[in-house]
Design a protein around this motif. Structure first.
Motif, mmCIF file in Angstrom:
data_model
loop_
_atom_site.group_PDB
_atom_site.id
_atom_site.type_symbol
_atom_site.label_atom_id
_atom_site.label_comp_id
_atom_site.label_asym_id
_atom_site.label_seq_id
_atom_site.Cartn_x
_atom_site.Cartn_y
_atom_site.Cartn_z
ATOM 1 N N LEU A 87 0.834 -1.206 0.000
ATOM 2 C CA LEU A 87 0.000 0.000 0.000
ATOM 3 C C LEU A 87 0.867 1.254 0.000
ATOM 4 O O LEU A 87 0.590 2.221 -0.714
ATOM 5 C CB LEU A 87 -0.942 0.004 1.202
ATOM 6 N N VAL A 92 -0.391 5.062 -1.116
ATOM 7 C CA VAL A 92 -1.491 5.297 -0.188
ATOM 8 C C VAL A 92 -0.946 6.107 0.985
ATOM 9 O O VAL A 92 0.124 5.823 1.512
ATOM 10 C CB VAL A 92 -2.090 3.959 0.298
ATOM 11 N N SER A 96 -4.373 6.663 5.941
ATOM 12 C CA SER A 96 -5.398 5.666 5.593
ATOM 13 C C SER A 96 -4.870 4.242 5.543
ATOM 14 O O SER A 96 -5.644 3.314 5.342
ATOM 15 C CB SER A 96 -6.038 6.029 4.250
ATOM 16 N N ARG A 99 -6.474 1.829 8.195
ATOM 17 C CA ARG A 99 -7.861 1.516 7.853
ATOM 18 C C ARG A 99 -7.916 0.498 6.712
ATOM 19 O O ARG A 99 -8.693 -0.461 6.755
ATOM 20 C CB ARG A 99 -8.594 2.798 7.463
ATOM 21 N N ARG A 100 -7.079 0.676 5.714
ATOM 22 C CA ARG A 100 -7.074 -0.252 4.573
ATOM 23 C C ARG A 100 -6.548 -1.633 4.965
ATOM 24 O O ARG A 100 -7.080 -2.640 4.516
ATOM 25 C CB ARG A 100 -6.257 0.333 3.423
ATOM 26 N N ALA A 103 -9.253 -3.420 6.756
ATOM 27 C CA ALA A 103 -10.261 -3.936 5.823
ATOM 28 C C ALA A 103 -9.759 -5.201 5.124
ATOM 29 O O ALA A 103 -10.515 -6.157 4.927
ATOM 30 C CB ALA A 103 -10.622 -2.868 4.801
#
Length: 183
Positions: A87, A92, A96, A99-100, A103
């Motif tokens: 990421l 990214v 965030s 959070r990613r 998920a």
């Protein structure tokens, strides 16, 4: 002495990364995309990596030796360290990433539970349904046989993984057989 602990590797960390790397390599086999119909996309690749890692972790957790669970955790940690790194490589933002990754963890966990339930029951049809729901996001591939063919691969792979010695796994050595001979 406390400072040295910061630089010490976690138990089985190197082997966990080696096993995870082998799972990623196996998940990238072209037959999954060209012959079975998995989308060659970020989602498709994530699902195949997750499937291989879930099978590997399942194998390790079934080991009677307590190091099996430790090695399973090391593989899991390697996967999510790699996801975090990827990421960041994709640009990214730091705000965030957590959070990613969360998920992704939830998606992986849900898929692994669904696959485990089907494998525990020995239910190829339920496994095929779980694969359709997760790998193909509920949209049947063109010829419609992809989920059933992938389910057969998963069943064969689970059997093959149980036949590999735990001593080899502890050394970070694993063989994932390619899906080339699937109909």
């Amino acid at each position: 002495m406390g400072l040295l602990r910061l630089f010490r590797r976690a138990p089985l960390e190197r082997q966990g990364f080696q096993l995870y790397t082998a799972a990623v390599g196996a998940a990238r086999h072209p037959a999954f995309f060209a012959r079975i119909g998995v989308a060659d996309s970020l989602d498709g690749r994530f699902d195949l990596v997750g499937l291989h890692v879930a099978l590997l972790i399942r194998r390790l957790r079934q080991e009677a030796d307590p190091r099996g669970g430790q090695l399973a955790q090391a593989v899991f940690d390697a996967m999510f360290a790699d996801m975090d790194h990827n990421l960041r490589e994709m640009g990214v933002g730091d705000m965030s990433i957590a959070r990613r990754v969360k998920a992704m963890w939830e998606a992986f966990h849900g898929r692994a539970k669904a696959y485990d339930a089907s494998l525990d029951a020995g239910d190829a049809a339920a496994l095929s349904e779980a694969l359709l729901r997760n790998v193909w996001r509920g949209s049947l591939p063109t010829d419609g046989s992809g989920p059933a063919r992938l389910a057969q691969f998963v069943l064969r792979t689970e059997t093959e993984l149980t036949q590999q010695s735990f001593e080899d796994l502890l050394r970070g050595k694993i063989t994932f057989y390619p899906p080339e001979d699937l109909p």
